[in-house]
Design a protein around this motif. Structure first.
Motif, PDB file in Angstrom:
ATOM      1  N   LEU A 174      -6.240 -75.310 -44.340  1.00  0.00           N
ATOM      2  CA  LEU A 174      -5.531 -76.094 -43.321  1.00  0.00           C
ATOM      3  C   LEU A 174      -5.660 -75.478 -41.933  1.00  0.00           C
ATOM      4  O   LEU A 174      -5.518 -76.175 -40.927  1.00  0.00           O
ATOM      5  CB  LEU A 174      -4.046 -76.232 -43.671  1.00  0.00           C
ATOM      6  CG  LEU A 174      -3.665 -77.186 -44.791  1.00  0.00           C
ATOM      7  CD1 LEU A 174      -2.149 -77.275 -44.906  1.00  0.00           C
ATOM      8  CD2 LEU A 174      -4.252 -78.569 -44.562  1.00  0.00           C
ATOM      9  N   LEU A 175      -5.922 -74.182 -41.874  1.00  0.00           N
ATOM     10  CA  LEU A 175      -6.031 -73.504 -40.589  1.00  0.00           C
ATOM     11  C   LEU A 175      -7.441 -73.554 -40.008  1.00  0.00           C
ATOM     12  O   LEU A 175      -7.637 -73.223 -38.840  1.00  0.00           O
ATOM     13  CB  LEU A 175      -5.594 -72.040 -40.727  1.00  0.00           C
ATOM     14  CG  LEU A 175      -4.131 -71.828 -41.120  1.00  0.00           C
ATOM     15  CD1 LEU A 175      -3.827 -70.337 -41.196  1.00  0.00           C
ATOM     16  CD2 LEU A 175      -3.190 -72.509 -40.134  1.00  0.00           C
ATOM     17  N   HIS A 176      -8.406 -73.990 -40.795  1.00  0.00           N
ATOM     18  CA  HIS A 176      -9.788 -74.017 -40.312  1.00  0.00           C
ATOM     19  C   HIS A 176     -10.050 -75.270 -39.487  1.00  0.00           C
ATOM     20  O   HIS A 176      -9.501 -76.338 -39.746  1.00  0.00           O
ATOM     21  CB  HIS A 176     -10.762 -73.918 -41.487  1.00  0.00           C
ATOM     22  CG  HIS A 176     -10.898 -72.532 -42.017  1.00  0.00           C
ATOM     23  ND1 HIS A 176     -12.000 -71.750 -41.786  1.00  0.00           N
ATOM     24  CD2 HIS A 176     -10.040 -71.765 -42.736  1.00  0.00           C
ATOM     25  CE1 HIS A 176     -11.834 -70.566 -42.349  1.00  0.00           C
ATOM     26  NE2 HIS A 176     -10.659 -70.547 -42.932  1.00  0.00           N
ATOM     27  N   PHE A 177     -10.901 -75.108 -38.490  1.00  0.00           N
ATOM     28  CA  PHE A 177     -11.206 -76.174 -37.539  1.00  0.00           C
ATOM     29  C   PHE A 177     -12.506 -76.864 -37.933  1.00  0.00           C
ATOM     30  O   PHE A 177     -13.397 -76.230 -38.500  1.00  0.00           O
ATOM     31  CB  PHE A 177     -11.325 -75.591 -36.127  1.00  0.00           C
ATOM     32  CG  PHE A 177     -10.055 -75.004 -35.608  1.00  0.00           C
ATOM     33  CD1 PHE A 177      -9.215 -75.736 -34.777  1.00  0.00           C
ATOM     34  CD2 PHE A 177      -9.662 -73.721 -35.974  1.00  0.00           C
ATOM     35  CE1 PHE A 177      -8.028 -75.205 -34.308  1.00  0.00           C
ATOM     36  CE2 PHE A 177      -8.472 -73.178 -35.511  1.00  0.00           C
ATOM     37  CZ  PHE A 177      -7.658 -73.924 -34.677  1.00  0.00           C
ATOM     38  N   PRO A 178     -12.648 -78.169 -37.615  1.00  0.00           N
ATOM     39  CA  PRO A 178     -13.901 -78.862 -37.908  1.00  0.00           C
ATOM     40  C   PRO A 178     -15.040 -78.309 -37.065  1.00  0.00           C
ATOM     41  O   PRO A 178     -15.100 -78.516 -35.851  1.00  0.00           O
ATOM     42  CB  PRO A 178     -13.595 -80.328 -37.566  1.00  0.00           C
ATOM     43  CG  PRO A 178     -12.411 -80.280 -36.651  1.00  0.00           C
ATOM     44  CD  PRO A 178     -11.636 -79.060 -37.014  1.00  0.00           C
ATOM     45  N   GLY A 179     -15.937 -77.579 -37.697  1.00  0.00           N
ATOM     46  CA  GLY A 179     -16.981 -76.863 -36.971  1.00  0.00           C
ATOM     47  C   GLY A 179     -18.007 -77.758 -36.322  1.00  0.00           C
ATOM     48  O   GLY A 179     -18.803 -77.294 -35.509  1.00  0.00           O
ATOM     49  N   SER A 180     -18.015 -79.041 -36.675  1.00  0.00           N
ATOM     50  CA  SER A 180     -18.965 -79.963 -36.058  1.00  0.00           C
ATOM     51  C   SER A 180     -18.593 -80.301 -34.622  1.00  0.00           C
ATOM     52  O   SER A 180     -19.393 -80.894 -33.890  1.00  0.00           O
ATOM     53  CB  SER A 180     -19.023 -81.259 -36.874  1.00  0.00           C
ATOM     54  OG  SER A 180     -17.729 -81.858 -36.951  1.00  0.00           O
ATOM     55  N   LEU A 181     -17.380 -79.929 -34.210  1.00  0.00           N
ATOM     56  CA  LEU A 181     -16.874 -80.326 -32.891  1.00  0.00           C
ATOM     57  C   LEU A 181     -16.964 -79.160 -31.915  1.00  0.00           C
ATOM     58  O   LEU A 181     -16.572 -78.035 -32.236  1.00  0.00           O
ATOM     59  CB  LEU A 181     -15.424 -80.787 -32.998  1.00  0.00           C
ATOM     60  CG  LEU A 181     -15.153 -81.951 -33.958  1.00  0.00           C
ATOM     61  CD1 LEU A 181     -13.662 -82.257 -33.997  1.00  0.00           C
ATOM     62  CD2 LEU A 181     -15.952 -83.179 -33.560  1.00  0.00           C
ATOM     63  N   HIS A 182     -17.426 -79.452 -30.705  1.00  0.00           N
ATOM     64  CA  HIS A 182     -17.471 -78.447 -29.649  1.00  0.00           C
ATOM     65  C   HIS A 182     -16.412 -78.701 -28.593  1.00  0.00           C
ATOM     66  O   HIS A 182     -16.310 -77.958 -27.619  1.00  0.00           O
ATOM     67  CB  HIS A 182     -18.868 -78.394 -29.021  1.00  0.00           C
ATOM     68  CG  HIS A 182     -19.857 -77.687 -29.892  1.00  0.00           C
ATOM     69  ND1 HIS A 182     -20.660 -76.670 -29.438  1.00  0.00           N
ATOM     70  CD2 HIS A 182     -20.167 -77.837 -31.198  1.00  0.00           C
ATOM     71  CE1 HIS A 182     -21.427 -76.228 -30.431  1.00  0.00           C
ATOM     72  NE2 HIS A 182     -21.146 -76.936 -31.499  1.00  0.00           N
ATOM     73  N   THR A 183     -15.645 -79.749 -28.739  1.00  0.00           N
ATOM     74  CA  THR A 183     -14.455 -79.974 -27.928  1.00  0.00           C
ATOM     75  C   THR A 183     -13.544 -80.903 -28.729  1.00  0.00           C
ATOM     76  O   THR A 183     -13.986 -81.558 -29.675  1.00  0.00           O
ATOM     77  CB  THR A 183     -14.794 -80.572 -26.549  1.00  0.00           C
ATOM     78  OG1 THR A 183     -13.605 -80.606 -25.746  1.00  0.00           O
ATOM     79  CG2 THR A 183     -15.339 -81.977 -26.680  1.00  0.00           C
ATOM     80  N   ALA A 184     -12.263 -80.940 -28.378  1.00  0.00           N
ATOM     81  CA  ALA A 184     -11.247 -81.763 -29.067  1.00  0.00           C
ATOM     82  C   ALA A 184     -11.068 -81.354 -30.526  1.00  0.00           C
ATOM     83  O   ALA A 184     -10.511 -82.114 -31.312  1.00  0.00           O
ATOM     84  CB  ALA A 184     -11.580 -83.252 -28.963  1.00  0.00           C
ATOM     85  N   GLU A 185     -11.518 -80.146 -30.884  1.00  0.00           N
ATOM     86  CA  GLU A 185     -11.388 -79.687 -32.266  1.00  0.00           C
ATOM     87  C   GLU A 185      -9.932 -79.531 -32.694  1.00  0.00           C
ATOM     88  O   GLU A 185      -9.611 -79.565 -33.883  1.00  0.00           O
ATOM     89  CB  GLU A 185     -12.137 -78.364 -32.452  1.00  0.00           C
ATOM     90  CG  GLU A 185     -11.452 -77.128 -31.897  1.00  0.00           C
ATOM     91  CD  GLU A 185     -11.335 -77.123 -30.378  1.00  0.00           C
ATOM     92  OE1 GLU A 185     -10.329 -76.600 -29.863  1.00  0.00           O
ATOM     93  OE2 GLU A 185     -12.246 -77.643 -29.709  1.00  0.00           O
ATOM     94  N   ASP A 186      -9.039 -79.366 -31.714  1.00  0.00           N
ATOM     95  CA  ASP A 186      -7.637 -79.172 -32.052  1.00  0.00           C
ATOM     96  C   ASP A 186      -6.927 -80.468 -32.436  1.00  0.00           C
ATOM     97  O   ASP A 186      -5.848 -80.427 -33.019  1.00  0.00           O
ATOM     98  CB  ASP A 186      -6.891 -78.500 -30.893  1.00  0.00           C
ATOM     99  CG  ASP A 186      -7.150 -79.162 -29.547  1.00  0.00           C
ATOM    100  OD1 ASP A 186      -7.842 -80.202 -29.505  1.00  0.00           O
ATOM    101  OD2 ASP A 186      -6.663 -78.645 -28.536  1.00  0.00           O
TER     102      ASP A 186
END
Length: 328
Positions: A174-186
């Protein structure tokens, strides 16, 4: 045993990384660790971090040879973390002395999955405290899903800043971010956290100092990474339950209007692609929810979205508001 891991992603941050690390020195404790992920910097960032290795107990440096992006840099730090809790600090921000100990005290005392905080926005010498938008009492343990709605007001999914809080590392993926995104990942990150975690709380701490309008930051760049805004919300819409769809639509429309309002930072060809993608996504959403979302905006923002998608149905709420604004 490590109590708290602090993950610090940074790329080409030689102007500010010393300030960030100096603030961590003023927060250091024997059971805290500080993981700096140098995400392919081409300046002296890594050398500056190495200069702090003797001054900041618990500091470690991970170097990415090539930039992976903020999301994957954070994920790299998460994978290296060993603390019971984890928090984040961007490389151009800093912390108040003693703030991290207060964070740990709060989450320990409340016993919930994660705790969110306020923060201080910095523009030059200007300081403004931004409060986490929680209607319920602060310092109380609440159901995480209960802080998503209602659709018509700012809620905790409108406050996505990962660094404004502390999280149990046992939350895992749940704490991991979508690595495909370089902005708006939050954006998909905060939605998933509130949808799938069990409990959280908000406390009145404002120890994170967030530098806004920093040249080169992802909020300021005008390249193709801005199109990842749409990819981020595709992830939100992919998983959102029907009960939360009105909020997700309103969240998306409000941010889309904001991006359109500052669209001059994009080159004409990229702006055209941005507007085309925006129109496609809005057109795929339930029109009644879009109309309701647009009607709740300021008139200039509403006009931007209606120009983008001319077929939007009118809203009686919009007409009432406009009548009031135009009355003498």
């Amino acid at each position: 045993m490590i109590t708290l891991s602090v993950v610090v992603p940074v790329r080409d941050g030689e102007r500010f990384i010393a300030d960030a690390l100096a603030s961590l020195c003023r927060n250091a404790r024997h059971d805290f660790e500080f993981i700096v992920v140098d995400d392919g910097s081409e300046d002296a960032t890594g050398d500056i971090v190495e200069d702090f290795l003797l001054d900041l107990p618990g500091l470690s440096l991970v170097r990415n040879r090539a930039p992976a992006g903020l999301a994957d840099a954070r994920n790299t730090g998460l994978s290296a973390a060993s603390g019971r809790y984890v928090t984040f600090l961007d490389g151009d921000d800093w912390l108040a002395p003693g703030y991290l100990a207060q964070l740990v005290e709060a989450v320990d005392g409340l016993g919930c999955d994660f705790v969110r905080t306020d923060h201080v926005q910095v523009e030059g010498r200007k300081r403004v405290v931004h409060r986490a938008p929680l209607a319920a009492p602060r310092g109380s343990v609440l159901e995480a899903r209960g802080a998503i709605m209602p659709a018509g007001v700012r809620t905790m999914v409108d406050y996505p800043y990962a660094w404004a809080g502390v999280y149990r590392r046992s939350l895992g993926d749940l704490l991991h971010f979508p690595g495909s995104l370089h902005t708006a990942e939050d954006r998909p990150w905060i939605w998933r956290l509130h949808r799938e975690a069990a409990t959280f709380a908000v406390v009145s701490l404002a120890g994170v100092f967030y530098r806004r309008l920093v040249s080169g930051s992802l909020t300021q760049v005008g390249d193709e990474r801005q199109l990842h805004f749409f990819d981020a919300f595709e992830l939100v819409f992919k998983d959102v339950e029907p009960e939360f769809l009105p909020k997700a639509v309103r969240n998306f429309c409000a941010l889309l209007a904001h991006h359109l309002d500052i669209g001059d930072r994009l080159a004409p060809e990229l702006r055209a692609r941005f507007e085309e993608r925006g129109a496609e996504m809005v057109g795929a959403l339930p029109p009644e929810l879009v109309a309701e979302s647009v009607a709740g905006m300021a008139c200039d923002r509403e006009a931007l979205l209606r120009a983008l998608v001319p077929g939007l149905p009118p809203s009686p709420h919009s007409r009432v508001r406009r009548d009031r604004e135009e009355s003498p």
